[in-house]
Design an enzyme around this catalytic site. Structure first.
Site, PDB file in Angstrom:
ATOM      1  N   TRP A 100       0.816  -1.212   0.000  1.00 38.83           N
ATOM      2  CA  TRP A 100       0.000   0.000   0.000  1.00 38.83           C
ATOM      3  C   TRP A 100       0.850   1.262   0.000  1.00 38.83           C
ATOM      4  CZ3 TRP A 100      -4.316  -0.712  -2.125  1.00 38.83           C
ATOM      5  CH2 TRP A 100      -5.029  -1.898  -1.934  1.00 38.83           C
TER       6      TRP A 100
ATOM      7  N   ASP B 110      -1.701   6.767   5.952  1.00 38.16           N
ATOM      8  CA  ASP B 110      -2.788   5.916   5.458  1.00 38.16           C
ATOM      9  C   ASP B 110      -3.058   4.907   6.576  1.00 38.16           C
ATOM     10  OD1 ASP B 110      -4.399   3.977   4.353  1.00 38.16           O
ATOM     11  OD2 ASP B 110      -3.072   3.507   2.666  1.00 38.16           O
TER      12      ASP B 110
ATOM     13  N   LYS C 149     -12.492  -1.491   6.158  1.00 37.55           N
ATOM     14  CA  LYS C 149     -11.734  -2.443   6.969  1.00 37.55           C
ATOM     15  C   LYS C 149     -12.244  -2.420   8.407  1.00 37.55           C
ATOM     16  CE  LYS C 149      -9.094  -2.740   3.268  1.00 37.55           C
ATOM     17  NZ  LYS C 149      -8.136  -1.837   2.701  1.00 37.55           N
TER      18      LYS C 149
HETATM   19  C1  LIG Z   1      -7.521  -1.409   1.411  1.00 34.17           C
HETATM   20  C2  LIG Z   1      -6.454  -0.414   1.502  1.00 34.17           C
HETATM   21  C3  LIG Z   1      -6.310   0.620   0.567  1.00 34.17           C
HETATM   22  C4  LIG Z   1      -7.184   0.724  -0.666  1.00 34.17           C
HETATM   23  O1  LIG Z   1      -8.456   1.060  -0.333  1.00 34.17           O
HETATM   24  P1  LIG Z   1      -9.578   1.259  -1.474  1.00 34.17           P
HETATM   25  O2  LIG Z   1     -10.684   1.829  -0.655  1.00 34.17           O
HETATM   26  O3  LIG Z   1      -9.859  -0.072  -2.055  1.00 34.17           O
HETATM   27  O4  LIG Z   1      -9.070   2.207  -2.464  1.00 34.17           O
HETATM   28  C5  LIG Z   1      -5.323   1.549   0.755  1.00 34.17           C
HETATM   29  N1  LIG Z   1      -4.491   1.484   1.805  1.00 34.17           N
HETATM   30  C6  LIG Z   1      -4.582   0.490   2.721  1.00 34.17           C
HETATM   31  C7  LIG Z   1      -3.645   0.456   3.868  1.00 34.17           C
HETATM   32  C8  LIG Z   1      -5.567  -0.483   2.602  1.00 34.17           C
HETATM   33  O5  LIG Z   1      -5.662  -1.469   3.501  1.00 34.17           O
END
Ligand SMILES: *Cc1c(COP(=O)(O)O)cnc(C)c1O
Length: 362
Positions: A102, A173, A197
């Site tokens: 990511w 993030d 998540k």
């Molecule tokens: C799932 C995830 C993403 C991507 O998320 P989307 O909503 O599918 O764009 C980005 N960063 C992390 C750490 C993630 O777990």
């Protein structure tokens, strides 16, 4: 009805209490004679929902008053672009730490907009650790410094917050571990992520941003993705994903009933300990390769020593009511995502299944 223990990495499990309440309120929300997803986002009823959702999010994370909360769309990946568009503020240089899939994705996207310095990376050991801050080659003139504070695929989590000794704001993030434990928001310029998540359904994105960083979006930034414009309009410049916002709100209430973030952290520690212990005590039958201090409490990737047993493991798990354990295709193997909504009982059933599987096949 038969519910499984759902270890999916995302979209992921939502607390049963939350789903049940949503079901009860689905057809007639608070005596309005309509569902919460059928009403105007600007009407009194939904405006009250929105204010409460934002207030509970602020309360849970103890977000200081000089930070704006935005509930937007576009997901985590959308933010990979929107962070540079909003936070470059006329500059051209940014710092990124690369700890896995990511952060690499964020780096790739940021390169469209500016010069990215990868100031530290754990690629040398297949992204199995967080590089110590003493080795980071930071740039004082960077517009911001970006980390992915929990790598969902590689199962690597920061249990410390980088210290900032220059004026460069820290951006994280936090898609896959937001609300899993208390965090000192004041150490960050911006925290963002997708909701699917650890908060609620997909389609909802959260952004927590310090006010002094607003006002400098690139002129090409679409208005609906401009933090400043959205902040000025109470994140209702366009129609927000109202049902997802409502459901996030139910999750926040549920979290408060768990004793807030300190309460849920205690549960998360116990769950992770149980699972890692099961892996570590298997004599190599199962293994997790992440450095002990950096092992994620939310996402636990693990591999069977004999990978020809993978399909059998997944079939057996499925039969035992354990779903979503297949690892991400990027690294293979297995992955158990044990977010807030996964009860301790689910992890206990998984550990029991793993021990029994080893007894038969070990
Ligand atoms: C799932 C995830 C993403 C991507 O998320 P989307 O909503 O599918 O764009 C980005 N960063 C992390 C750490 C993630 O777990």
């Amino acid at each position: 009805m038969s519910r499984v223990f759902n270890f999916s990495a995302g979209p992921a499990a939502i607390p049963l209490e939350v789903l049940t309440q949503a079901q009860e309120e689905l057809l007639d929300f608070h005596g309005t004679g309509m569902s919460v997803m059928e009403m105007s986002h600007r009407g009194k009823v939904f405006m009250e929902v929105a204010a409460e959702v934002e207030g509970d999010f602020r309360e849970l994370l103890a977000i200081p008053a000089n930070y704006k909360i935005l509930f937007l769309q576009g997901g985590g990946k959308g933010e990979f672009s929107l962070v540079p568009l909003n936070l470059l503020r006329g500059r051209n240089k940014v710092d990124y730490v690369n700890t896995g899939h990511w952060s690499a994705g964020a780096i790739k996207e940021a390169r469209k907009y500016c010069n990215v310095s990868v100031i530290a990376s754990s690629e040398d050991k297949n992204f199995t650790y967080v590089p110590k801050q003493t080795g980071w080659k930071t740039n004082k003139d960077a517009a911001f410094r970006h980390i992915c504070s929990n790598e969902t695929i590689h199962g690597v989590e920061y249990f410390w917050t980088p210290t900032i000794d220059d004026d460069v704001p820290l951006v994280a993030d936090a898609s896959s571990h937001i609300l899993s434990r208390p965090v000192d928001v004041s150490k960050f310029g911006c925290i963002y992520g997708g909701a699917q998540k650890n908060i609620g359904p997909s389609g909802l994105t959260f952004v927590i941003v310090r006010e002094d960083l607003l006002g400098g979006a690139h002129p090409f930034t679409p208005s609906v993705f401009d933090y400043t414009q959205q902040a000025a309009n109470g994140w209702m410049l366009n129609t927000p994903p109202t049902f997802a916002v409502y459901l996030a709100g139910l999750t926040f209430k549920w979290l408060k009933a768990q004793g807030g973030l300190a309460g849920i952290e205690a549960q998360n520690i116990e769950k992770a300990k149980l699972l890692y212990q099961c892996i570590d005590e298997s004599d190599g039958f199962y293994r997790n390769q992440v450095a002990l201090d950096d092992r994620s409490r939310m996402n636990v990737p693990f591999f069977l020593k004999n990978e020809t047993l993978n399909a059998k493991f997944l079939d057996g798990a499925g039969a035992a009511g354990l779903a979503g354990l297949k690892g991400h295709k990027v690294i293979g193997g297995m992955r158990a995502s044990i977010y807030n909504a996964m009860p301790l009982a689910g992890v206990m059933v998984l550990a029991e299944f793993m021990r029994e599987f080893q007894r038969i096949h070990g």
